[in-house]
Design a protein around this motif. Structure first.
Motif, short mmCIF file in Angstrom:
data_model
loop_
_atom_site.label_atom_id
_atom_site.label_comp_id
_atom_site.label_asym_id
_atom_site.label_seq_id
_atom_site.Cartn_x
_atom_site.Cartn_y
_atom_site.Cartn_z
N SER A 1 1.61 19.49 1.48
CA SER A 1 1.71 19.21 2.90
C SER A 1 3.17 19.11 3.31
O SER A 1 4.06 18.86 2.47
N THR A 2 3.41 19.28 4.62
CA THR A 2 4.71 19.08 5.24
C THR A 2 4.48 18.48 6.62
O THR A 2 3.40 18.61 7.20
N GLY A 3 5.52 17.80 7.15
CA GLY A 3 5.44 17.25 8.49
C GLY A 3 4.98 15.81 8.49
O GLY A 3 4.88 15.15 7.44
N LEU A 4 4.71 15.31 9.69
CA LEU A 4 4.29 13.93 9.91
C LEU A 4 2.90 13.94 10.51
O LEU A 4 2.60 14.73 11.41
N LEU A 5 2.05 13.02 10.06
CA LEU A 5 0.65 13.02 10.45
C LEU A 5 0.47 12.75 11.94
O LEU A 5 -0.42 13.32 12.58
N ASP A 6 1.30 11.88 12.52
CA ASP A 6 1.16 11.54 13.93
C ASP A 6 1.96 12.46 14.85
O ASP A 6 1.88 12.31 16.07
N VAL A 7 2.77 13.36 14.29
CA VAL A 7 3.62 14.23 15.10
C VAL A 7 3.17 15.68 14.97
O VAL A 7 2.58 16.25 15.88
N ASP A 8 3.45 16.27 13.86
CA ASP A 8 3.09 17.67 13.60
C ASP A 8 3.04 17.85 12.09
O ASP A 8 4.02 17.53 11.40
N TYR A 9 1.95 18.34 11.57
CA TYR A 9 1.82 18.45 10.13
C TYR A 9 0.98 19.68 9.78
O TYR A 9 0.24 20.22 10.59
N ARG A 10 1.14 20.11 8.53
CA ARG A 10 0.34 21.18 7.95
C ARG A 10 -0.04 20.77 6.53
O ARG A 10 0.82 20.31 5.77
N ILE A 11 -1.30 20.94 6.20
CA ILE A 11 -1.79 20.73 4.85
C ILE A 11 -2.30 22.08 4.34
O ILE A 11 -3.19 22.68 4.94
N VAL A 12 -1.71 22.54 3.25
CA VAL A 12 -2.09 23.82 2.64
C VAL A 12 -3.00 23.53 1.46
O VAL A 12 -2.66 22.70 0.60
N VAL A 13 -4.15 24.19 1.41
CA VAL A 13 -5.16 23.95 0.39
C VAL A 13 -5.44 25.26 -0.33
O VAL A 13 -5.83 26.25 0.30
N ALA A 14 -5.22 25.29 -1.65
CA ALA A 14 -5.57 26.44 -2.48
C ALA A 14 -6.90 26.14 -3.15
O ALA A 14 -7.03 25.17 -3.90
N CYS A 15 -7.90 26.96 -2.88
CA CYS A 15 -9.27 26.71 -3.35
C CYS A 15 -9.60 27.62 -4.53
O CYS A 15 -8.89 28.57 -4.83
N ARG A 16 -10.71 27.30 -5.17
CA ARG A 16 -11.11 28.02 -6.38
C ARG A 16 -11.60 29.43 -6.09
O ARG A 16 -11.70 30.25 -7.01
N ASP A 17 -11.94 29.73 -4.85
CA ASP A 17 -12.39 31.08 -4.52
C ASP A 17 -11.24 32.06 -4.32
O ASP A 17 -11.46 33.20 -3.90
N GLY A 18 -10.00 31.63 -4.61
CA GLY A 18 -8.85 32.52 -4.47
C GLY A 18 -8.34 32.67 -3.06
O GLY A 18 -7.70 33.67 -2.75
N HIS A 19 -8.61 31.69 -2.19
CA HIS A 19 -8.14 31.71 -0.81
C HIS A 19 -7.30 30.47 -0.54
O HIS A 19 -7.50 29.41 -1.15
N ILE A 20 -6.35 30.61 0.39
CA ILE A 20 -5.49 29.51 0.80
C ILE A 20 -5.79 29.22 2.27
O ILE A 20 -5.69 30.10 3.13
N TYR A 21 -6.16 27.98 2.54
CA TYR A 21 -6.49 27.54 3.90
C TYR A 21 -5.40 26.58 4.39
O TYR A 21 -4.74 25.90 3.59
N THR A 22 -5.26 26.52 5.71
CA THR A 22 -4.25 25.68 6.33
C THR A 22 -4.91 24.77 7.35
O THR A 22 -5.68 25.23 8.20
N ILE A 23 -4.61 23.47 7.24
CA ILE A 23 -5.06 22.48 8.22
C ILE A 23 -3.84 22.06 9.02
O ILE A 23 -2.87 21.54 8.45
N ARG A 24 -3.89 22.29 10.31
CA ARG A 24 -2.75 22.02 11.15
C ARG A 24 -3.17 21.13 12.31
O ARG A 24 -4.05 21.50 13.10
N ASN A 25 -2.57 19.95 12.39
CA ASN A 25 -2.79 19.03 13.51
C ASN A 25 -4.28 18.79 13.76
O ASN A 25 -4.81 19.05 14.84
N ASN A 26 -4.96 18.35 12.70
CA ASN A 26 -6.38 17.95 12.78
C ASN A 26 -7.32 19.12 13.06
O ASN A 26 -8.45 18.91 13.49
N GLU A 27 -6.88 20.35 12.82
CA GLU A 27 -7.74 21.51 13.01
C GLU A 27 -7.58 22.46 11.82
O GLU A 27 -6.48 22.64 11.30
N LEU A 28 -8.72 23.01 11.39
CA LEU A 28 -8.70 24.00 10.31
C LEU A 28 -8.33 25.36 10.90
O LEU A 28 -9.07 25.92 11.72
N SER A 29 -7.18 25.87 10.51
CA SER A 29 -6.68 27.12 11.06
C SER A 29 -7.54 28.30 10.61
O SER A 29 -8.09 28.31 9.50
#
Length: 619
Positions: free
Chosen positions: A282-310
């Motif tokens: 992850s990078t950023g601040l939870l109450d301001v602007d943040y991104r959480i990058v998730v690498a899953c077992r199916d070989g895909h990378i998902y991004t969660i940005r500001n409480n929404e799944l991109s």
């Protein structure tokens, strides 16, 4: 705090006071140290300390450093596969704590701003997150149970009320499993009792007896489905400081990602992914602007940005085995021995090909006069490689396979690397303060394959005959070549004239007018400005010239039509049109500009403006 959430008291050895002196001695010993004998000349690391009997069999997610006592003396914490959490102060093992389950992640975090400022330790194991304060058990967070299928609950209710036999219930549960319904562990255990034996009558009767006894023993209990934690990390809440309040977030086997409250006692946000997470960053601040990058077992990378799944999903060519997140880039190591660098918008920047399998990855951040961000990669052949973007800075050879890496502050040393190996040994290495990370430590030059001579085939009979024919018919071959060259030049000239007449070139001479069109784009996005310049290069003025603009659906134009009343010879008419990018995840496209002709459906001249990627303000 509720009593049922607290963990039972557990004895902990008090931290010793000799850690600072030991760490100071370690720093003094490394001032004149040299790289190990197995290290290459380009190595950056100095061997500070090694404990081959530490029994620290842990991966990178279970190794951390933290200022546990609030005395600016950072201690090393390792949660091993032997279900023990060990704490080192300097070179001394000061405490050891028994864990209830095998840990999958260890994360220090600050949960409050009250003095004294000491961090808590979160240990993820099984379905729980065990939180320690002052190295003593404080709270146990349990991952919420999953929803149970209604039909499965009805089947077990019928078995409990004796309305359905165990054999019929097992058959119905098997049909639900084959239809794709996710069953609870109780139903799977019941079905597994039938598959233990062969298909003969004696074994089938024994399986029915086991299923009936299992159903009688468990049908009275509530039907619940638990899930296990696969990964865990933390993200700053509202301040970008090393001791700011943070929130934990965990990934589960059910493909869920939970963001917890700062105290770790409840769920703040929940996201559902299509596959179980393997690595998170992850990078950023939870109450301001943040991104959480998730690498899953199916070989895909998902991004969660500001409480929404991109909706932006990065597809890898193989399963991930490491993940590192920087400000604008995502670095992911794959099981095919390749490290890919992606932009946050999904565009691949470059790839690094490794000579062996990737064991683990770690970010190397150094703040000096200028900030240096590098990548540490541990390979299966024992190499520790340091990359500054594409450049290989350092190569260090280990004597054992590396299982875990953690770079950061240890003791009072800012740039320390903690290494755990397959044999359970614990090693600490220190980077010299004058280490050069800007240039590559490996000589740049041609690859070693260039020195291998090419296997040039022998001259065949066909080759000799072809050479003789070229010698005898050289004049005729040259004449044919010149004829074909003239035809090619003629075809090219005709095509160029057609382009000019159709209005697709930089200058148009069709429709009795000579017009030059220049269109440029200005701005960083999402709001751009297209500057259109029209010049009449002819000798007569042109009246009532319509100018049309066409863009992809991802762009919105302030004006799609511009009316030019007159174009005088030798003068340039300039106009501007604003373009707004509506979708930040759509990448970039083009905008077409047409100078139309009132008397013909064919434009006088046209141009294509390539739009850049939009840089949104919240990034």
């Amino acid at each position: 705090m509720e009593d049922e959430g607290r963990m039972p008291p557990q004895a902990a050895t008090p931290t010793g006071a000799g850690g600072q002196a030991a760490m100071a001695m370690m720093r003094e010993d490394t001032l004149g140290a040299k790289p190990a004998a197995g290290a290459k000349a380009a190595s950056l690391w100095l061997d500070a300390w090694m404990d081959p009997m530490a029994n620290a069999n842990a991966f990178s997610s279970c190794v951390a450093t933290a200022d546990l006592a609030g005395d600016s003396e950072w201690r090393l914490v390792v949660a091993g596969a032997d279900r023990k959490m060990k704490v080192w102060s300097g070179t001394a093992l000061v405490s050891e704590h028994n864990l209830l389950e095998v840990p999958v992640a260890l994360c220090p975090f600050y949960s409050e701003t009250q003095a004294p400022r000491t961090p808590s330790l979160a240990v993820a194991a099984g379905t729980h997150v065990y939180i320690y304060r002052n190295l003593r058990p404080y709270y146990k967070f349990t991952v919420p149970n999953l929803d149970v299928d209604v039909r499965e609950a009805e089947v077990w209710a019928s078995v409990r009320d004796a309305k359905l036999s165990v054999g019929d219930a097992a058959e119905e549960l098997a049909n639900m499993r084959d239809a794709g319904t996710v069953l609870t562990s109780r139903s799977l255990d019941l079905l597994a009792l039938e598959d233990e034996d062969g298909g003969d009558s004696g074994s089938s009767a024994a399986a029915v007896v086991r299923q009936e006894s299992f159903a009688r023993a468990t049908c009275g209990d509530p039907l619940v489905q638990q899930t296990s934690i696969t990964c865990m990390s933390s993200i700053k809440k509202n301040l970008d400081e090393w001791d700011a309040v943070s929130c934990l977030y965990v990934g589960t086997e059910a493909g869920q990602l939970y963001i917890l409250q700062p105290a770790g006692t409840g769920v703040r946000n929940k996201f559902q992914l299509s596959s179980p997470p393997a690595f998170v960053a992850s990078t950023g601040l939870l109450d301001v602007d943040y991104r959480i990058v998730v690498a899953c077992r199916d070989g895909h990378i998902y991004t969660i940005r500001n409480n929404e799944l991109s909706g932006l999903v990065i597809e890898l060519e193989s399963q991930p085995c490491g993940l590192v997140r920087t400000a604008k880039n995502i670095l992911v190591g794959c099981m095919n021995n390749v490290v890919h660098n992606f932009h946050v918008k999904g565009k691949k920047n470059y790839s690094l090909y490794m000579p062996a399998a990737i064991q683990c990855m770690e970010a190397l951040d150094i703040v000096r006069v200028r900030t240096v961000k590098c990548l540490i990669i541990a390979l299966a052949n024992g190499e520790l490689r340091v990359y500054n973007e594409k450049n290989l800075v350092s190569v260090y050879t280990m004597n054992d396979a590396v299982h875990g890496l953690r770079f950061g502050r240890l003791g009072r040393e800012d740039n320390a690397l903690v290494v755990t190996t397959k044999s359970g040994s614990l090693q600490v290495k220190i980077m010299p303060r004058q280490a050069n990370l800007e240039t590559s430590g490996v000589n740049a030059g041609p690859p070693p394959e260039q020195d291998i001579p090419l296997a040039v085939p022998k001259k065949t009979k066909l080759y000799v005959e072809q050479t003789q024919r070229e010698r005898e018919q050289a004049v005729e071959m040259h004449r044919i070549f010149q004829r074909d060259l003239c035809k090619l030049r003629l075809s090219t000239a005709r095509a160029y004239v057609k382009v000019l007449q159709d209005g697709q070139g930089p200058v148009s001479y069709g429709a009795g007018a000579s017009v030059r069109l220049a269109a440029t784009v200005q701005g960083l996005g999402p709001l751009f400005k297209i500057r259109v310049a029209l010049t009449n290069t002819g000798s007569r003025p042109i009246y009532d010239v319509p100018l049309m603009l066409s863009a992809a659906p991802m762009y919105s134009l302030s004006r799609s039509q511009v009316h030019v009343p007159v174009l005088l010879p030798g003068l340039t008419y300039v106009d501007e049109v604003r373009v707004m990018c509506n979708d930040q995840n759509a990448g970039a496209d083009s905008v077409r500009v047409f100078v139309c002709n009132k008397n013909s459906a064919r434009p006088i001249i046209s141009a294509v403006v390539k739009m850049p990627l939009s840089e949104f303000l919240d990034q």
